[in-house]
Design a protein around this motif. Structure first.
Motif, PDB file in Angstrom:
ATOM      1  N   HIS A 181      -7.771 -11.181  13.554  1.00 31.22           N
ATOM      2  CA  HIS A 181      -7.579 -10.016  12.693  1.00 31.22           C
ATOM      3  C   HIS A 181      -6.813 -10.447  11.447  1.00 31.22           C
ATOM      4  O   HIS A 181      -5.785 -11.128  11.552  1.00 31.22           O
ATOM      5  CB  HIS A 181      -6.780  -8.924  13.406  1.00 31.22           C
ATOM      6  N   GLU A 182      -7.313 -10.056  10.293  1.00 32.82           N
ATOM      7  CA  GLU A 182      -6.587 -10.265   9.052  1.00 32.82           C
ATOM      8  C   GLU A 182      -5.849  -8.969   8.728  1.00 32.82           C
ATOM      9  O   GLU A 182      -6.478  -7.925   8.530  1.00 32.82           O
ATOM     10  CB  GLU A 182      -7.549 -10.630   7.920  1.00 32.82           C
ATOM     11  N   VAL A 183      -4.539  -9.045   8.699  1.00 36.65           N
ATOM     12  CA  VAL A 183      -3.711  -7.859   8.504  1.00 36.65           C
ATOM     13  C   VAL A 183      -3.062  -7.942   7.123  1.00 36.65           C
ATOM     14  O   VAL A 183      -2.341  -8.900   6.821  1.00 36.65           O
ATOM     15  CB  VAL A 183      -2.624  -7.756   9.597  1.00 36.65           C
TER      16      VAL A 183
ATOM     17  N   GLU B 215      -3.034   0.535  11.495  1.00 37.72           N
ATOM     18  CA  GLU B 215      -3.820   1.133  10.412  1.00 37.72           C
ATOM     19  C   GLU B 215      -3.300   2.528  10.072  1.00 37.72           C
ATOM     20  O   GLU B 215      -3.230   2.903   8.891  1.00 37.72           O
ATOM     21  CB  GLU B 215      -5.296   1.182  10.804  1.00 37.72           C
TER      22      GLU B 215
ATOM     23  N   LYS C  50      -4.000  -2.543   6.216  1.00 41.64           N
ATOM     24  CA  LYS C  50      -5.443  -2.757   6.195  1.00 41.64           C
ATOM     25  C   LYS C  50      -5.728  -3.912   7.150  1.00 41.64           C
ATOM     26  O   LYS C  50      -5.089  -4.961   7.072  1.00 41.64           O
ATOM     27  CB  LYS C  50      -5.916  -3.127   4.782  1.00 41.64           C
ATOM     28  N   VAL C  51      -6.669  -3.709   8.075  1.00 48.04           N
ATOM     29  CA  VAL C  51      -6.974  -4.727   9.080  1.00 48.04           C
ATOM     30  C   VAL C  51      -8.468  -5.019   9.088  1.00 48.04           C
ATOM     31  O   VAL C  51      -9.286  -4.099   9.154  1.00 48.04           O
ATOM     32  CB  VAL C  51      -6.526  -4.281  10.488  1.00 48.04           C
ATOM     33  N   GLU C  52      -8.806  -6.305   9.029  1.00 49.21           N
ATOM     34  CA  GLU C  52     -10.199  -6.736   9.123  1.00 49.21           C
ATOM     35  C   GLU C  52     -10.383  -7.532  10.407  1.00 49.21           C
ATOM     36  O   GLU C  52      -9.627  -8.458  10.684  1.00 49.21           O
ATOM     37  CB  GLU C  52     -10.582  -7.572   7.899  1.00 49.21           C
ATOM     38  N   ASN C  53     -11.401  -7.159  11.186  1.00 42.03           N
ATOM     39  CA  ASN C  53     -11.656  -7.724  12.504  1.00 42.03           C
ATOM     40  C   ASN C  53     -12.864  -8.652  12.431  1.00 42.03           C
ATOM     41  O   ASN C  53     -13.937  -8.247  11.982  1.00 42.03           O
ATOM     42  CB  ASN C  53     -11.900  -6.575  13.496  1.00 42.03           C
ATOM     43  N   SER C  54     -12.700  -9.893  12.896  1.00 41.44           N
ATOM     44  CA  SER C  54     -13.788 -10.869  12.825  1.00 41.44           C
ATOM     45  C   SER C  54     -14.814 -10.685  13.937  1.00 41.44           C
ATOM     46  O   SER C  54     -15.896 -11.280  13.896  1.00 41.44           O
ATOM     47  CB  SER C  54     -13.224 -12.290  12.891  1.00 41.44           C
TER      48      SER C  54
ATOM     49  N   GLU D 193      -2.621  -5.523  -1.573  1.00 38.94           N
ATOM     50  CA  GLU D 193      -3.834  -6.125  -2.130  1.00 38.94           C
ATOM     51  C   GLU D 193      -3.551  -7.509  -2.695  1.00 38.94           C
ATOM     52  O   GLU D 193      -4.455  -8.334  -2.825  1.00 38.94           O
ATOM     53  CB  GLU D 193      -4.409  -5.228  -3.236  1.00 38.94           C
TER      54      GLU D 193
ATOM     55  N   PRO E 262      -3.411 -12.485   3.932  1.00 42.93           N
ATOM     56  CA  PRO E 262      -3.354 -11.747   5.194  1.00 42.93           C
ATOM     57  C   PRO E 262      -2.544 -12.480   6.258  1.00 42.93           C
ATOM     58  O   PRO E 262      -2.430 -13.704   6.241  1.00 42.93           O
ATOM     59  CB  PRO E 262      -4.820 -11.653   5.604  1.00 42.93           C
TER      60      PRO E 262
ATOM     61  N   TYR F 260       0.837  -1.189   0.000  1.00 41.86           N
ATOM     62  CA  TYR F 260       0.000   0.000   0.000  1.00 41.86           C
ATOM     63  C   TYR F 260       0.882   1.253   0.000  1.00 41.86           C
ATOM     64  O   TYR F 260       1.925   1.289   0.657  1.00 41.86           O
ATOM     65  CB  TYR F 260      -0.911   0.009   1.225  1.00 41.86           C
TER      66      TYR F 260
END
Length: 208
Positions: free
Chosen positions: A118-120, A102, A107-111, A124, A128, A7
């Motif tokens: 967390h998918e870090v 962040e 980019k972090v996605e939290n379940s 792209e 993760p 990124y």
């Protein structure tokens, strides 16, 4: 050789921290180079270097070190490194540390949940990094032939023996938790994130 385009914000952050290598003290550089020597020795013997970063709660410093080391390995094109993290007890990946990552450009996605996964992402194109709080001997972590990197003094003192570790090195950091709820919270978390990033990038740069 790098396989992924990171990124843009993260790439800029990395370029800035590389300019800070000279700010690392000589004593810390010596410790970091010892870990780099371990990684290089594994590569020369055709093995994978497995690094398990350990602190008390596996909530802040150990996750930051794991993530930045993995990112540095991809940045420098070092393929024989796997990173892990754990604690002497499990809690949760602290949201303040997540937000600091962040702000650095991940980019972090939290379940969701009490101890969420967390998918870090640093790109792209990349898979993760899956991060959640766990004990250092959790089944997802290696149980032999790995390096134990102690990122807090409490874990280093309370866990003098890490079963299965063939190499151990304390590279400890001050806990940003001390700033929780204060007007310096954001500043301290960003400072610790930047310090760990700088040192892990310096360490990996010395494996080439």
């Amino acid at each position: 050789m790098r396989l992924f385009i990171m990124y843009k914000k993260l790439e800029q952050y990395i370029e800035e921290l590389k300019a800070d290598f000279d700010s690392i003290t000589s004593s810390r550089k010596e410790k970091l180079r010892e870990v780099a020597d371990y990684i290089r020795s594994k590569k020369e013997s055709g093995e994978t270097a497995r690094l398990n970063f350990i602190c008390t709660h596996n909530s802040r410093r150990s996750h930051l070190a794991q993530i930045w080391t993995s990112t540095a390995a991809h940045y420098y094109g070092i393929e024989n490194i796997e990173t892990y993290s754990g604690g002497t007890e499990a809690t949760a990946f602290n949201p303040r540390a997540v937000v600091a990552l962040e702000r650095a450009g991940f980019k972090v996605e939290n379940s969701g949940g009490v101890n969420p996964g967390h998918e870090v992402f640093f790109s792209e194109q990349s898979e993760p990094m899956i991060c959640f709080s766990k004990k250092f001997d959790d089944e997802v972590n290696p149980d032999k032939n790995f390096a134990a990197i102690m990122t807090c003094s409490d874990a280093d003192e309370n866990c003098p023996f890490v079963p299965g570790a063939e190499f151990r090195k304390p590279i400890t950091y001050r806990d940003p938790k001390e700033s929780d709820g204060t007007d310096k919270e954001k500043e301290i978390y960003d400072e610790r994130c930047r310090q760990i990033a700088t040192e892990m990038f310096y360490m990996i740069s010395k494996t080439k």
